[in-house]
Design a protein around this motif. Structure first.
Motif, PDB file in Angstrom:
ATOM      1  N   TYR A  39      -6.648   4.656  -0.889  1.00 59.61           N
ATOM      2  CA  TYR A  39      -6.018   4.093  -2.077  1.00 59.61           C
ATOM      3  C   TYR A  39      -6.900   4.354  -3.291  1.00 59.61           C
ATOM      4  O   TYR A  39      -8.032   4.837  -3.171  1.00 59.61           O
ATOM      5  N   VAL A  40      -6.385   4.039  -4.460  1.00 64.88           N
ATOM      6  CA  VAL A  40      -7.104   4.253  -5.712  1.00 64.88           C
ATOM      7  C   VAL A  40      -7.824   2.971  -6.102  1.00 64.88           C
ATOM      8  O   VAL A  40      -7.272   1.864  -5.972  1.00 64.88           O
ATOM      9  N   ALA A  41      -9.062   3.109  -6.567  1.00 64.67           N
ATOM     10  CA  ALA A  41      -9.844   1.946  -6.991  1.00 64.67           C
ATOM     11  C   ALA A  41      -9.048   1.116  -7.995  1.00 64.67           C
ATOM     12  O   ALA A  41      -8.432   1.651  -8.920  1.00 64.67           O
ATOM     13  N   GLY A  42      -9.051  -0.193  -7.804  1.00 74.63           N
ATOM     14  CA  GLY A  42      -8.312  -1.092  -8.678  1.00 74.63           C
ATOM     15  C   GLY A  42      -6.987  -1.532  -8.092  1.00 74.63           C
ATOM     16  O   GLY A  42      -6.442  -2.560  -8.498  1.00 74.63           O
ATOM     17  N   ASP A  43      -6.452  -0.749  -7.143  1.00 75.40           N
ATOM     18  CA  ASP A  43      -5.211  -1.126  -6.465  1.00 75.40           C
ATOM     19  C   ASP A  43      -5.532  -1.956  -5.233  1.00 75.40           C
ATOM     20  O   ASP A  43      -6.661  -1.970  -4.745  1.00 75.40           O
ATOM     21  N   THR A  44      -4.515  -2.635  -4.718  1.00 74.83           N
ATOM     22  CA  THR A  44      -4.661  -3.402  -3.491  1.00 74.83           C
ATOM     23  C   THR A  44      -4.164  -2.565  -2.325  1.00 74.83           C
ATOM     24  O   THR A  44      -3.041  -2.060  -2.347  1.00 74.83           O
ATOM     25  N   ALA A  45      -4.994  -2.404  -1.320  1.00 75.84           N
ATOM     26  CA  ALA A  45      -4.645  -1.559  -0.176  1.00 75.84           C
ATOM     27  C   ALA A  45      -4.105  -2.409   0.964  1.00 75.84           C
ATOM     28  O   ALA A  45      -4.782  -3.333   1.422  1.00 75.84           O
ATOM     29  N   PRO A  46      -2.892  -2.118   1.454  1.00 73.49           N
ATOM     30  CA  PRO A  46      -2.408  -2.821   2.642  1.00 73.49           C
ATOM     31  C   PRO A  46      -3.185  -2.381   3.872  1.00 73.49           C
ATOM     32  O   PRO A  46      -3.812  -1.314   3.883  1.00 73.49           O
ATOM     33  N   ASP A  47      -3.155  -3.197   4.911  1.00 72.79           N
ATOM     34  CA  ASP A  47      -3.752  -2.788   6.176  1.00 72.79           C
ATOM     35  C   ASP A  47      -3.014  -1.571   6.720  1.00 72.79           C
ATOM     36  O   ASP A  47      -1.827  -1.348   6.422  1.00 72.79           O
ATOM     37  N   TYR A  48      -3.698  -0.798   7.534  1.00 78.82           N
ATOM     38  CA  TYR A  48      -3.094   0.388   8.137  1.00 78.82           C
ATOM     39  C   TYR A  48      -1.783   0.041   8.847  1.00 78.82           C
ATOM     40  O   TYR A  48      -0.780   0.758   8.717  1.00 78.82           O
ATOM     41  N   ALA A  49      -1.780  -1.068   9.576  1.00 79.86           N
ATOM     42  CA  ALA A  49      -0.591  -1.466  10.339  1.00 79.86           C
ATOM     43  C   ALA A  49       0.578  -1.833   9.442  1.00 79.86           C
ATOM     44  O   ALA A  49       1.733  -1.845   9.903  1.00 79.86           O
ATOM     45  N   GLU A  50       0.317  -2.140   8.185  1.00 78.18           N
ATOM     46  CA  GLU A  50       1.373  -2.560   7.265  1.00 78.18           C
ATOM     47  C   GLU A  50       1.955  -1.403   6.459  1.00 78.18           C
ATOM     48  O   GLU A  50       2.889  -1.594   5.669  1.00 78.18           O
ATOM     49  N   SER A  90     -13.500   6.662  -7.299  1.00 78.03           N
ATOM     50  CA  SER A  90     -12.110   6.416  -7.681  1.00 78.03           C
ATOM     51  C   SER A  90     -11.180   6.410  -6.479  1.00 78.03           C
ATOM     52  O   SER A  90     -10.138   5.743  -6.488  1.00 78.03           O
ATOM     53  N   GLN A  91     -11.527   7.163  -5.425  1.00 79.01           N
ATOM     54  CA  GLN A  91     -10.733   7.191  -4.209  1.00 79.01           C
ATOM     55  C   GLN A  91     -11.422   6.336  -3.148  1.00 79.01           C
ATOM     56  O   GLN A  91     -12.556   6.617  -2.750  1.00 79.01           O
ATOM     57  N   ARG A  92     -10.732   5.304  -2.703  1.00 73.70           N
ATOM     58  CA  ARG A  92     -11.316   4.359  -1.746  1.00 73.70           C
ATOM     59  C   ARG A  92     -10.606   4.461  -0.397  1.00 73.70           C
ATOM     60  O   ARG A  92      -9.534   5.057  -0.276  1.00 73.70           O
ATOM     61  N   SER A  93     -11.196   3.840   0.604  1.00 72.31           N
ATOM     62  CA  SER A  93     -10.571   3.757   1.920  1.00 72.31           C
ATOM     63  C   SER A  93     -11.091   2.515   2.621  1.00 72.31           C
ATOM     64  O   SER A  93     -12.266   2.162   2.477  1.00 72.31           O
ATOM     65  N   ARG A  94     -10.219   1.853   3.355  1.00 78.63           N
ATOM     66  CA  ARG A  94     -10.621   0.700   4.160  1.00 78.63           C
ATOM     67  C   ARG A  94      -9.806   0.689   5.440  1.00 78.63           C
ATOM     68  O   ARG A  94      -8.634   1.097   5.448  1.00 78.63           O
ATOM     69  N   GLY A  95     -10.438   0.267   6.541  1.00 84.00           N
ATOM     70  CA  GLY A  95      -9.717   0.238   7.802  1.00 84.00           C
ATOM     71  C   GLY A  95     -10.603  -0.175   8.956  1.00 84.00           C
ATOM     72  O   GLY A  95     -11.568  -0.922   8.779  1.00 84.00           O
ATOM     73  N   ALA A 130       3.737   8.422  -4.949  1.00 87.09           N
ATOM     74  CA  ALA A 130       4.190   7.116  -5.422  1.00 87.09           C
ATOM     75  C   ALA A 130       3.064   6.370  -6.111  1.00 87.09           C
ATOM     76  O   ALA A 130       1.883   6.690  -5.954  1.00 87.09           O
ATOM     77  N   THR A 131       3.434   5.373  -6.896  1.00 92.52           N
ATOM     78  CA  THR A 131       2.466   4.489  -7.549  1.00 92.52           C
ATOM     79  C   THR A 131       2.726   3.058  -7.081  1.00 92.52           C
ATOM     80  O   THR A 131       3.852   2.584  -7.194  1.00 92.52           O
ATOM     81  N   PRO A 132       1.719   2.355  -6.539  1.00 96.40           N
ATOM     82  CA  PRO A 132       0.349   2.816  -6.322  1.00 96.40           C
ATOM     83  C   PRO A 132       0.275   3.868  -5.209  1.00 96.40           C
ATOM     84  O   PRO A 132       1.126   3.901  -4.326  1.00 96.40           O
ATOM     85  N   GLN A 133      -0.748   4.698  -5.285  1.00 99.65           N
ATOM     86  CA  GLN A 133      -0.924   5.794  -4.336  1.00 99.65           C
ATOM     87  C   GLN A 133      -1.655   5.266  -3.108  1.00 99.65           C
ATOM     88  O   GLN A 133      -2.865   5.058  -3.118  1.00 99.65           O
ATOM     89  N   VAL A 134      -0.908   5.075  -2.019  1.00 98.05           N
ATOM     90  CA  VAL A 134      -1.451   4.490  -0.798  1.00 98.05           C
ATOM     91  C   VAL A 134      -0.977   5.326   0.383  1.00 98.05           C
ATOM     92  O   VAL A 134       0.224   5.491   0.586  1.00 98.05           O
ATOM     93  N   VAL A 135      -1.920   5.860   1.160  1.00100.22           N
ATOM     94  CA  VAL A 135      -1.571   6.714   2.295  1.00100.22           C
ATOM     95  C   VAL A 135      -2.479   6.409   3.480  1.00100.22           C
ATOM     96  O   VAL A 135      -3.589   5.905   3.311  1.00100.22           O
TER      97      VAL A 135
END
Length: 203
Positions: free
Chosen positions: A144-155, A123-128, A164-169
């Motif tokens: 980020y949470v599975a199912g959400d779209t994760a912005p790039d780290y630089a963004e 359920s908890q994902r990470s990309r980078g 916040a929702t979506p939960q992105v850190v």
């Protein structure tokens, strides 16, 4: 004699270019956020108190996973970079804050030849991106949470709200490879739940 010398220099140059092309030689020092620099600087102190609490309160089976995962010297940078690409079984350990020690079931992770990293299941994902800062392999990513779209780290915005929702850190950590089949990612002071996350990689 001159020909072998020229060949040797050419071979070394080709290997250096190949390593750079893989992405693991990419210098990420200009990309890391100032607050993430501060988090990495606190890794040793955070690990110290988190491990003390885990050793005092963790179950025997969880402690065995922790001890095995932290065992082994890190390989030199060049050797570590050469064995990282591929598919990995990855297991998250969370320590500190409200959690003495929690060991999760294995997930699936992948590291590309350009240094791209992704935790693909759970359920908890990470990309980078895995690159180099001060002669160490460092991961800069987005949790980020599975199912959400994760912005790039630089963004990611300058200030993030973990609630916040979506939960992105931002996700930041030191990557250590101990053999072709074992590695670990040490992520100090994550924004959620724990004081130290350790992602154990095996295959």
């Amino acid at each position: 004699m001159p020909k072998p010398a020229r060949f040797s220099i050419g071979l070394i140059a080709a290997l250096l270019l190949a390593t750079k092309a893989m992405g693991f030689g990419t210098d990420l020092s200009g990309d890391i956020r100032p607050d993430d620099v501060a988090r990495l600087e606190q890794l040793d102190s955070v690990a110290g108190h988190s491990l003390r609490r885990a050793l005092a309160s963790g179950s025997a089976s969880d402690l065995q996973v922790l001890i095995e995962g932290l065992s082994g010297e890190a390989l030199p940078l060049g050797e570590a970079s050469s064995v990282l690409p591929g598919d990995w079984s990855c297991r998250m350990l969370k320590l500190g804050r409200d959690l003495a020690l929690v060991v999760y079931a294995p997930f699936t992770c992948r590291i590309d030849r350009d240094g791209g990293f992704a935790k693909l299941t759970g359920s908890q994902r990470s990309r980078g991106q895995i690159g180099v800062i001060n002669d160490r392999l460092v991961y800069l990513g987005t949790a980020y949470v599975a199912g959400d779209t994760a912005p790039d780290y630089a963004e990611l915005p300058e200030r993030v709200d973990p609630m916040a929702t979506p939960q992105v850190v931002p996700d930041v950590g030191i990557v250590e490879v101990t053999s072709p089949d074992r590695a670990r990612m040490l992520l100090p002071l994550p924004h959620l739940e724990s004081d130290l996350n350790i992602l154990l990689l095996s295959r």
